[in-house]
Design a protein around this motif. Structure first.
Motif, PDB file in Angstrom:
ATOM      1  N   UNK A 159     -15.925  16.750   0.734  1.00 13.99           N
ATOM      2  CA  UNK A 159     -16.154  15.706   1.636  1.00 13.99           C
ATOM      3  C   UNK A 159     -16.060  14.294   1.112  1.00 13.99           C
ATOM      4  N   UNK A 160     -16.602  14.102  -0.015  1.00 18.01           N
ATOM      5  CA  UNK A 160     -16.400  12.630  -0.688  1.00 18.01           C
ATOM      6  C   UNK A 160     -14.892  12.358  -0.733  1.00 18.01           C
ATOM      7  N   UNK A 161     -14.069  13.460  -1.333  1.00 19.42           N
ATOM      8  CA  UNK A 161     -12.590  13.268  -1.879  1.00 19.42           C
ATOM      9  C   UNK A 161     -12.038  12.909  -0.231  1.00 19.42           C
ATOM     10  N   UNK A 162     -12.328  13.639   0.751  1.00 21.32           N
ATOM     11  CA  UNK A 162     -11.731  13.608   2.109  1.00 21.32           C
ATOM     12  C   UNK A 162     -12.082  12.032   2.665  1.00 21.32           C
ATOM     13  N   UNK A 163     -13.393  11.515   2.505  1.00 22.54           N
ATOM     14  CA  UNK A 163     -13.957  10.099   2.833  1.00 22.54           C
ATOM     15  C   UNK A 163     -12.765   9.168   2.045  1.00 22.54           C
ATOM     16  N   UNK A 164     -12.575   9.258   0.735  1.00 19.86           N
ATOM     17  CA  UNK A 164     -11.932   8.422   0.005  1.00 19.86           C
ATOM     18  C   UNK A 164     -10.228   8.674   0.532  1.00 19.86           C
ATOM     19  N   UNK A 165      -9.779   9.764   0.671  1.00 24.37           N
ATOM     20  CA  UNK A 165      -8.567  10.010   1.064  1.00 24.37           C
ATOM     21  C   UNK A 165      -8.184   9.321   2.525  1.00 24.37           C
ATOM     22  N   UNK A 166      -9.234   9.504   3.534  1.00 27.64           N
ATOM     23  CA  UNK A 166      -8.994   8.824   4.871  1.00 27.64           C
ATOM     24  C   UNK A 166      -9.413   7.357   5.123  1.00 27.64           C
ATOM     25  N   UNK A 167     -10.253   7.058   4.151  1.00 24.53           N
ATOM     26  CA  UNK A 167     -10.291   5.449   3.954  1.00 24.53           C
ATOM     27  C   UNK A 167      -9.011   4.748   3.515  1.00 24.53           C
ATOM     28  N   UNK A 168      -8.382   5.525   2.509  1.00 23.01           N
ATOM     29  CA  UNK A 168      -7.025   5.000   2.159  1.00 23.01           C
ATOM     30  C   UNK A 168      -6.188   5.053   3.194  1.00 23.01           C
ATOM     31  N   UNK A 169      -5.908   6.046   3.955  1.00 20.72           N
ATOM     32  CA  UNK A 169      -5.007   6.390   5.030  1.00 20.72           C
ATOM     33  C   UNK A 169      -5.305   5.245   6.072  1.00 20.72           C
ATOM     34  N   UNK A 170      -6.633   5.060   6.430  1.00 22.71           N
ATOM     35  CA  UNK A 170      -6.730   3.999   7.438  1.00 22.71           C
ATOM     36  C   UNK A 170      -6.298   2.398   7.047  1.00 22.71           C
ATOM     37  N   UNK A 220       0.777  -1.236  -0.090  1.00 20.97           N
ATOM     38  CA  UNK A 220      -0.052  -0.005  -0.101  1.00 20.97           C
ATOM     39  C   UNK A 220       0.744   1.263   0.061  1.00 20.97           C
ATOM     40  N   UNK A 221       2.192   1.061  -0.058  1.00 21.15           N
ATOM     41  CA  UNK A 221       3.153   2.377   0.011  1.00 21.15           C
ATOM     42  C   UNK A 221       2.725   3.045  -1.396  1.00 21.15           C
ATOM     43  N   UNK A 222       2.305   2.336  -2.515  1.00 23.90           N
ATOM     44  CA  UNK A 222       2.062   2.948  -3.726  1.00 23.90           C
ATOM     45  C   UNK A 222       0.926   4.073  -3.743  1.00 23.90           C
ATOM     46  N   UNK A 223       0.323   3.989  -2.488  1.00 22.74           N
ATOM     47  CA  UNK A 223      -0.990   4.885  -2.343  1.00 22.74           C
ATOM     48  C   UNK A 223      -0.519   6.146  -1.648  1.00 22.74           C
ATOM     49  N   UNK A 224       0.983   6.575  -1.321  1.00 24.25           N
ATOM     50  CA  UNK A 224       1.320   7.321  -0.350  1.00 24.25           C
ATOM     51  C   UNK A 224       1.022   8.621  -1.228  1.00 24.25           C
ATOM     52  N   UNK A 225       1.529   8.871  -2.425  1.00 22.65           N
ATOM     53  CA  UNK A 225       1.694   9.973  -3.146  1.00 22.65           C
ATOM     54  C   UNK A 225       0.347  10.373  -3.554  1.00 22.65           C
ATOM     55  N   UNK A 226      -0.672   9.564  -3.696  1.00 22.07           N
ATOM     56  CA  UNK A 226      -2.380   9.847  -3.893  1.00 22.07           C
ATOM     57  C   UNK A 226      -2.592  10.441  -2.765  1.00 22.07           C
ATOM     58  N   UNK A 227      -2.349   9.726  -1.536  1.00 28.77           N
ATOM     59  CA  UNK A 227      -2.909  10.318  -0.279  1.00 28.77           C
ATOM     60  C   UNK A 227      -2.338  11.478   0.251  1.00 28.77           C
ATOM     61  N   UNK A 228      -1.224  11.832  -0.179  1.00 32.02           N
ATOM     62  CA  UNK A 228      -0.769  13.302   0.337  1.00 32.02           C
ATOM     63  C   UNK A 228      -1.361  13.976  -0.859  1.00 32.02           C
ATOM     64  N   UNK A 229      -1.333  13.964  -2.036  1.00 32.05           N
ATOM     65  CA  UNK A 229      -1.894  14.829  -2.930  1.00 32.05           C
ATOM     66  C   UNK A 229      -3.429  15.267  -2.380  1.00 32.05           C
ATOM     67  N   UNK A 230      -4.270  14.241  -1.972  1.00 32.48           N
ATOM     68  CA  UNK A 230      -5.299  14.642  -1.470  1.00 32.48           C
ATOM     69  C   UNK A 230      -5.469  15.281  -0.385  1.00 32.48           C
ATOM     70  N   UNK A 231      -4.553  15.016   0.621  1.00 34.20           N
ATOM     71  CA  UNK A 231      -4.601  15.853   1.793  1.00 34.20           C
ATOM     72  C   UNK A 231      -4.051  17.350   1.621  1.00 34.20           C
ATOM     73  N   UNK A 232      -3.333  17.479   0.518  1.00 33.16           N
ATOM     74  CA  UNK A 232      -2.972  18.858   0.437  1.00 33.16           C
ATOM     75  C   UNK A 232      -4.183  19.518  -0.400  1.00 33.16           C
ATOM     76  N   UNK A 233      -4.587  18.924  -1.307  1.00 32.56           N
ATOM     77  CA  UNK A 233      -6.127  19.477  -1.768  1.00 32.56           C
ATOM     78  C   UNK A 233      -6.925  19.798  -0.741  1.00 32.56           C
ATOM     79  N   UNK A 234      -7.109  18.969   0.326  1.00 30.75           N
ATOM     80  CA  UNK A 234      -8.460  19.378   1.410  1.00 30.75           C
ATOM     81  C   UNK A 234      -7.708  20.400   2.165  1.00 30.75           C
ATOM     82  N   UNK A 235      -6.471  20.609   2.543  1.00 25.43           N
ATOM     83  CA  UNK A 235      -6.011  21.747   3.246  1.00 25.43           C
ATOM     84  C   UNK A 235      -6.237  22.990   2.524  1.00 25.43           C
ATOM     85  N   UNK A 236      -5.695  22.814   1.480  1.00 27.62           N
ATOM     86  CA  UNK A 236      -5.979  24.339   0.564  1.00 27.62           C
ATOM     87  C   UNK A 236      -7.400  24.473   0.450  1.00 27.62           C
TER      88      UNK A 236
END
Length: 239
Positions: A176-187, A142-158
């Motif tokens: 909110x839907x993007x946030x759900x996907x991002x934190x489901x991935x982080x889980x 699942x480390x391959x998800x790291x870049x995607x998750x970080x991009x999503x996190x930056x998008x949400x913060x901005x």
């Protein structure tokens, strides 16, 4: 950064001669700390919401920004200084963060219908449990998800930063839907990462136990963010 090859080889064994604590036990302890953090947050938030404490605290205009700064500082200190601090200090900072978050959640308990909060908590637990189980049992890296998750996190913060100054309510549901996907991935990602900590060090050593607290904090944040995004999507405010 962790190396998934540490736990992808079933024949891995510790170079040390003593019997290691089982991975299942180490993982259960980590989730136990996360659960205690959630209990601290929701327990304190409930106590504040049924007393004048919450109203008194939020009568201070700068409180939300002060809380945000304090929470960021606690996370940074815990993450950056974990190698140097004691186990007790690491646990203390984790529970301090949980307590600080309780102030914010006391306002949420006053804002939303109780039935809705119970429903959202249950739904969050289902999503979180399913993704955590996937992260624990999957053989995929699942480390391959790291870049995607970080991009999503930056998008949400901005997005939430911009929304403080510009009207962005029309895009809230999308965010909110993007946030759900991002934190489901982080889980799933953070659950798998527990294995890396387990196999890269003695789980019963001081550092092993401190990394368990770090993992608990990450999982705590995943659960909290899932809860908040689901609540924004389905929540019904009190009249």
């Amino acid at each position: 950064m962790y190396d998934p090859s540490m736990f992808s080889e079933p024949g891995y064994s510790s170079p040390q001669s003593f019997e290691r604590e089982p991975l299942s036990v180490y993982t259960a302890k980590t989730f136990g700390w996360m659960a205690l953090g959630l209990l601290t947050t929701f327990g304190l938030a409930f106590m504040m919401s049924i007393t004048p404490i919450a109203y008194a605290l939020f009568s201070v205009p700068a409180l939300p920004f002060l809380l945000l700064i304090l929470e960021v500082v606690v996370v940074i200190v815990l993450s950056a200084k974990v190698h140097k601090m004691s186990i007790g200090a690491a646990r203390g900072l984790f529970f301090l963060y949980s307590a600080l978050n309780a102030v914010t959640f006391s306002a949420i308990l006053l804002t939303y219908d109780l039935g809705t909060l119970i429903f959202v908590f249950g739904l969050t637990a289902v999503y979180f449990g399913a993704l955590a189980a996937y992260g624990y049992f999957t053989k995929r890296d699942l480390t391959r998800l790291r870049t995607f998750l970080l991009i999503g996190l930056i998008f949400l913060a901005l997005y939430w930063l911009i929304s403080l100054f510009l009207p962005m309510s029309g895009f809230d549901r999308i965010a909110c839907f993007i946030g759900l996907v991002v934190f489901m991935g982080f889980t799933a990602y953070d659950t798998q990462k527990i294995k890396a900590f387990y196999y890269s060090m003695d789980p019963e050593s001081e550092m092993g136990r401190k990394m368990s607290i770090i993992s608990a904090l990450e999982l705590y944040l995943d659960f909290i963010n899932l809860f908040l995004y689901i609540l924004r999507l389905v929540g019904i405010s009190r009249d």
